[in-house]
Every structure is written in structure tokens, then in C-alpha cells.
Design a protein around this motif. Structure first.
Motif, PDB file in Angstrom:
ATOM      1  N   GLU A 151     -49.200  40.952   6.145  1.00  0.00           N
ATOM      2  CA  GLU A 151     -48.040  41.398   6.894  1.00  0.00           C
ATOM      3  C   GLU A 151     -46.815  40.642   6.411  1.00  0.00           C
ATOM      4  O   GLU A 151     -46.931  39.518   5.904  1.00  0.00           O
ATOM      5  N   GLY A 153     -48.147  46.679   7.840  1.00  0.00           N
ATOM      6  CA  GLY A 153     -49.094  45.932   7.026  1.00  0.00           C
ATOM      7  C   GLY A 153     -49.335  46.583   5.677  1.00  0.00           C
ATOM      8  O   GLY A 153     -49.127  47.797   5.507  1.00  0.00           O
ATOM      9  N   ARG A 203     -48.349  48.241  13.799  1.00  0.00           N
ATOM     10  CA  ARG A 203     -47.931  47.085  13.005  1.00  0.00           C
ATOM     11  C   ARG A 203     -47.483  47.527  11.623  1.00  0.00           C
ATOM     12  O   ARG A 203     -47.734  48.662  11.193  1.00  0.00           O
ATOM     13  N   GLY A 244     -46.874  35.471   7.587  1.00  0.00           N
ATOM     14  CA  GLY A 244     -47.467  36.730   8.019  1.00  0.00           C
ATOM     15  C   GLY A 244     -48.990  36.676   8.021  1.00  0.00           C
ATOM     16  O   GLY A 244     -49.607  35.904   7.293  1.00  0.00           O
TER      17      GLY A 244
END
Length: 349
Positions: free
Chosen positions: A219, A201, A199, A224
Motif C-alpha cells: 500500500e 493496494g 483500500r 504502507g
């Protein structure tokens, strides 16, 4: 339920606004479609939080234990003055929070104005005076944070900024182990992709202890994922006493060349010392409220400090279960003896 459904839409919303979120969810599951239609928009944040939680557990693993029961609370006897302070009955038994489980304050309705965050009792303020080390935002830290968030497309919750800008609110969160609010200088920190399952982040350090730090995870995107993390290292991963600690990238085996290239392009430092990150909460205000109440409980249990508004409800909703009424004669007699002892003690006081 039929009577409720014929009320004006605005009136029903006003009624629901004062209900715990779980009660609203129960109403939404009834067979009254008009009521369900009214409930669903209110429940959107709850459903999003559940979806986000599943994604975060995939990335970080199970939630860690950040809010242990304050020392002394789990062993209160029936005659303890703390029980009287917390207005606990003789059938109220302290239950320990489950490990690996974030504490959701479903009985509270947060409005984003910190109306639950009341000033501390004078005895706690006096004890905390030596711990305080200045406001959370120093120099250009906030400007750097907002600039880096804009560069990478991250939306920072307004309530997070509001809290960090208020020295008065920060002083209302006690810490018996020298926790200090301090915004990381230099803006966002990029978390290596390999550390979070591929991911993208970022983290914002906002609270540091002697040996670890607490961060807000974000995020990209308007909606997010947002959560609260802790890094249980031998050293705080981002700062101690307001000074950033330089860590070599080799300290964290997760960093790839792609991470380095992306961080350079975005002008965002890499969180190089984030190998032991754990999830400790979802919503920032929920995390803060748990921190507030559990820390105040420490002083109430250890030093018999005065209580604060809302603490009684927190204990009864989060940490207490009711004993069943005893049915056997011997148990009834024992309970009666305890009650008589307490009555005598109250008269003496």
C-alpha cells in the motif's frame, strides 16, 4: 532484573538483539520502566505487523494455508532415519500447523542479509536442475517496477529487491512442484478497490507455479502495509514461464470505472484475474524462510536428503510438541522397548 537495568543502554540492546522477539515482549511487560523503554523501539515492527494484520484480514479474509507439513513428516515412526537426521527424540511428536494461520518465525531474528539461507544439499541441487528457468529479473522488469512504484508512492522493501537481484539466493529455494521466481514485467499491478474493501493496494508477482502465483502486496506510503498473497486460480494470474498472460477485465467482477480511471492515470495495469486472492504471510523474509524450510523438508522426508543448518531448529520450534513422560507402568515399558530397539538399530548401523 535490577542488575540488568544498571548496565549501559548499548549493552542491554546488544543482549536483547540476540533474544527471540517474544522474549523481548515479555521483558517489556515487566515492572522495570527502564527495561520497557529500551524494549519498545525494538518491538515497534511487531506491533505494526499486528495492526496491519487486522486490517488485511478485514480486506482479504482469514489467512490461507500455504505451508502444509511435507508429505511423510506427519507419519514418521520412532525408528525412521528421518527422525535421526532431524535429531528428534522419542518424545517429539509432529504437530500440524493450524489452518488459516500464518507461520510466524518468532524464534528467528532476521537481519536482512539472508544469513539463514544456506546452500542446498547436492542431492537436492541435482533434483532441482531441471526446474530452473533462469533468473527472476528479465529485461527491463526491475526498472519498470521501480518507475511504477515511484509514480504511485509505494515503497518496495529493500530486502525484496535484494533477493530478486541475486540469482545465487534464488537457487537456494527448492521447489518440488516447479515453482519459479520471476518478476512481473510491466511493473506494479493495481488491485481493484472492491476486492480489498475500498483500500488502495498494488501487487508484484514474483513466484509462479503451474496453476497459481505468489505476489507481494503493498500500500502507498513509507510505512504502507506489506504482505504476501497467493491467487489460487486455474491459471497463474500474471505469468507462466516468463510470459505475461493477457486477461480480460471482464474476468474479474470487482473492477469499477474508478479503478480503470485511476489505473490509466497512474499508467499501472489492473490485476484483472485476482478474484481468489488469499493472504499467506506478512513479512517477505518470513514467508521466504518458511518456504525454504518446508521445501527442504520435502526432500529430507521423501528422499532422505541431507539436512541444512537451521532446519532442526525450525522443525522443533514450528512442528514439534513434547509428549508427557508416561506415568503408567505399561507405557513406561513400551517406551523402554522402543528405546532398546533403537539402540540395537544404532549398533547395527
Amino acid at each position: 532484573m535490577v542488575t540488568l537495568s544498571i548496565l549501559p543502554h548499548e549493552t542491554i540492546l546488544e543482549i536483547f538483539y540476540h533474544l527471540p522477539i517474544r522474549d523481548i515482549e515479555t521483558l517489556a511487560k515487566t515492572f522495570s520502566h527502564p527495561i520497557t523503554d529500551i524494549c519498545l523501539p525494538i518491538l515497534k515492527p511487531l506491533y505494526k505487523s499486528r495492526r496491519d494484520r487486522k486490517e488485511l484480514v478485514k480486506a482479504f479474509g482469514p489467512f490461507g494455508e500455504r505451508f502444509p507439513v511435507p508429505h511423510g513428516l506427519e507419519s514418521l515412526d520412532l525408528d525412521s532415519p528421518v527422525r535421526k537426521t532431524l535429531n528428534l527424540s522419542r518424545r517429539d511428536v509432529i504437530k500440524l500447523p493450524r489452518r488459516r494461520h500464518t507461520l510466524d518465525l518468532d524464534f528467528m531474528r532476521f537481519k536482512g542479509n539472508f544469513d539463514w539461507l544456506h546452500p542446498l544439499p547436492r542431492s537436492v541441487v541435482d533434483d532441482m536442475a531441471s526446474h530452473y528457468r533462469g533468473p527472476a529479473i528479465v529485461g527491463s522488469a526491475l526498472d519498470d517496477l521501480l518507475a511504477s512504484a515511484e509514480r504511485v508512492g509505494v515503497t518496495i522493501p529493500p530486502i525484496f529487491i535484494k533477493f530478486l537481484q541475486s540469482e545465487e539466493l534464488q537457487l537456494r529455494i527448492p521447489s518440488h512442484h516447479a515453482g519459479v521466481f520471476h518478476l512481473t514485467s510491466g511493473g506494479l499491478l493495481r488491485i481493484p478497490k472492491a476486492r480489498i474493501g475500498g483500500r488502495v493496494g498494488y501487487a508484484i508477482g514474483f513466484l509462479s507455479y503451474l496453476i497459481d502465483g505468489v505476489m507481494l502486496y503493498l500500500e502507498p506510503g513509507k510505512d504502507g502495509i506489506v504482505s504476501v498473497l497467493t491467487d489460487m486460480e486455474d491459471e497463474c494470474p500474471y505469468e507462466v514461464d516468463g510470459v505475461n498472460l493477457p486477461h480480460e477485465e471482464e474476468d474479474c467482477p470487482y473492477i469499477s470505472q474508478e479503478d480503470r480511471d485511476d489505473a490509466k492515470a497512474q499508467n499501472v495495469p489492473i490485476l484483472a484475474h485476482g478474484c481468489t486472492i488469499e493472504l499467506v504471510g506478512m513479512d517477505f523474509e518470513t514467508y521466504l524462510a518458511n518456504l525454504y524450510y518446508t521445501e527442504v523438508l520435502y526432500w529430507v522426508c521423501r528422499l532422505e536428503a541431507d539436512t541444512v543448518p537451521g532446519l532442526e531448529d525450525y522443525v522443533k520450534n514450528m512442528l514439534v510438541k513434547k509428549q508427557e513422560v508416561p506415568k503408567r507402568p505399561k507405557e513406561i515399558e513400551e517406551l523402554a522397548k522402543d528405546a532398546r530397539r533403537q539402540a540395537i538399530a544404532d549398533q547395527v548401523e
